[in-house]
Design an enzyme around this catalytic site. Structure first.
Site, PDB file in Angstrom:
ATOM      1  CG  MET A  38     -19.531 -33.504 -55.019  1.00 50.42           C
ATOM      2  SD  MET A  38     -17.754 -33.822 -55.269  1.00 50.42           S
ATOM      3  CE  MET A  38     -17.770 -35.380 -56.133  1.00 50.42           C
ATOM      4  CG  ASP A 230     -16.517 -45.754 -54.011  1.00 51.08           C
ATOM      5  OD1 ASP A 230     -16.382 -44.923 -54.934  1.00 51.08           O
ATOM      6  OD2 ASP A 230     -17.116 -45.503 -52.955  1.00 51.08           O
ATOM      7  CG  HIS A 286     -19.503 -43.252 -54.069  1.00 52.51           C
ATOM      8  ND1 HIS A 286     -18.868 -43.515 -52.867  1.00 52.51           N
ATOM      9  CD2 HIS A 286     -19.873 -41.952 -53.998  1.00 52.51           C
ATOM     10  CE1 HIS A 286     -18.853 -42.417 -52.132  1.00 52.51           C
ATOM     11  NE2 HIS A 286     -19.455 -41.459 -52.790  1.00 52.51           N
TER      12      HIS A 286
END
Ligand SMILES: *[C@@H]1O[C@H](CO)[C@@H](O)[C@H](O)[C@H]1NC(C)=O
Ligand SMILES: *[C@@H]1O[C@H](CO)[C@@H](O)[C@H](O)[C@H]1NC(C)=O
Length: 303
Positions: A38, A230, A286
């Site tokens: 994304m 994350d 992440h």
């Protein structure tokens, strides 16, 4: 530090340390297909472009295809937010089927949401054959929350978060908002099962599609990488196919504890028994890893 600054700017994977490449000479290589995450695109020289280049340096002669979803980089980035995932998957399936270089099979590596999209490719489109599927920070049980958006897209994320809270499972959202299509609300399990057009389908929530089960088991290995610090994916257990227990939003369960596994609705239990599931962890936020970590842990699956 440069690495910290980079990860504020980039939505894509960040290589923390540059090492020296290892050159190999023969071309007995397996092609590799990449699907970005994304806010990222196929060809950003600082993220997917850097990954592609790094792999090409490490495996001489390898064909690396970094998927562009749409006609250009801008469309590719927008499609990571606003489009129909089932259509994206089907477009990618035809693209792969038409690529003569992939005829003999390929390995696939998906970053973040790109990982669950590539799993859908494995389940729906067995030809050409996918050999190893590497999921890097993928969300195989979806997400329940969007705590932080990667990169510069935080204003888009605020908008998306609002929209998701107003009804992720409406038809409109399920067709046009990518994140709604893997939104997994444990407090509204019935709604999720009934109306999630992408995730509930590939996770066999409504019915068991034997074709999905058979196709997924054709993989040689399904490697899932979880990031231990994350701050983007919630809950992080989803990166190893775990999730929140149904009916509440605090306690999580592992894949092995889930109904999906116990009833073996997707073939994952069988794959686990056969040693085909690989669970890897990487320290860091992440999509952040070092080249050294990548080479030690993932490169062997690409040879
Ligand atoms: C190696 O083989 C692949 C697949 O046939 C091909 O795409 C690639 O161009 C070859 N590389 C070299 C350097 O010959
Ligand atoms: C099962 O999946 C295959 C592959 O995508 C599809 O062609 C088929 O229509 C699906 N079957 C059902 C009952 O949904």
């Amino acid at each position: 530090m440069t690495a910290a600054i980079l990860c504020l700017l980039l939505a894509g994977p960040v290589l923390l340390v540059a090492g020296s490449p290892v050159y190999k000479s023969d071309n007995g290589t397996v092609p590799l297909v990449l699907w970005h995450g994304m806010g990222d695109s196929c060809c950003n020289p600082l993220s997917m472009g850097a990954i592609k280049k790094m792999i090409e340096e490490d495996i001489a002669g390898i064909y690396v295809l970094s998927l562009m979803i749409g006609k250009n980089v801008i469309e590719d980035t927008e499609n990571g937010f606003f489009s129909d995932v089932n259509e994206q998957v089907s477009t990618v399936c035809s693209q792969l089927a038409q690529d003569p270089k992939l005829k003999g099979g390929y390995n696939a590596m998906g970053f973040s949401q790109g990982a669950q999209f590539l799993r859908a490719v494995a389940q729906r489109c067995p030809s050409p054959p996918m050999k190893n599927l590497i999921s890097i920070g993928g969300q195989h049980q979806g997400v329940y929350g969007l705590p932080r958006c990667p990169g510069e897209s935080s204003h888009i994320c605020d908008m998306i978060r609002k929209a998701l809270n107003n009804g992720a499972y409406t038809d409109l959202m399920q067709k046009h908002l990518v994140q709604a299509q893997y939104w997994h609300d444990p407090l509204n399990d019935d709604l999720y099962k009934k109306h999630s057009r992408f995730l509930a389908d590939i996770n066999q929530e409504r019915a068991v599609n034997e074709t999905y089960k058979k196709n997924l088991q054709l993989l040689e290995k399904f490697i899932m990488v979880k990031f231990l610090q994350d701050t983007v994916v919630d809950p992080v257990d989803t990166e190893w196919f775990g999730f929140l227990k149904t009916g509440q939003a605090k306690e999580t369960e592992t894949l092995q504890d889930s109904v999906l596994y116990k009833e073996d609705r997707l073939g994952l239990a069988a794959m686990d028994k056969a040693g085909k599931l690989v669970f890897l962890a990487s320290a860091g936020d992440h999509l952040q890893f070092t080249r050294e970590w990548f080479n030690a842990n993932l490169l062997p699956y690409l040879r």
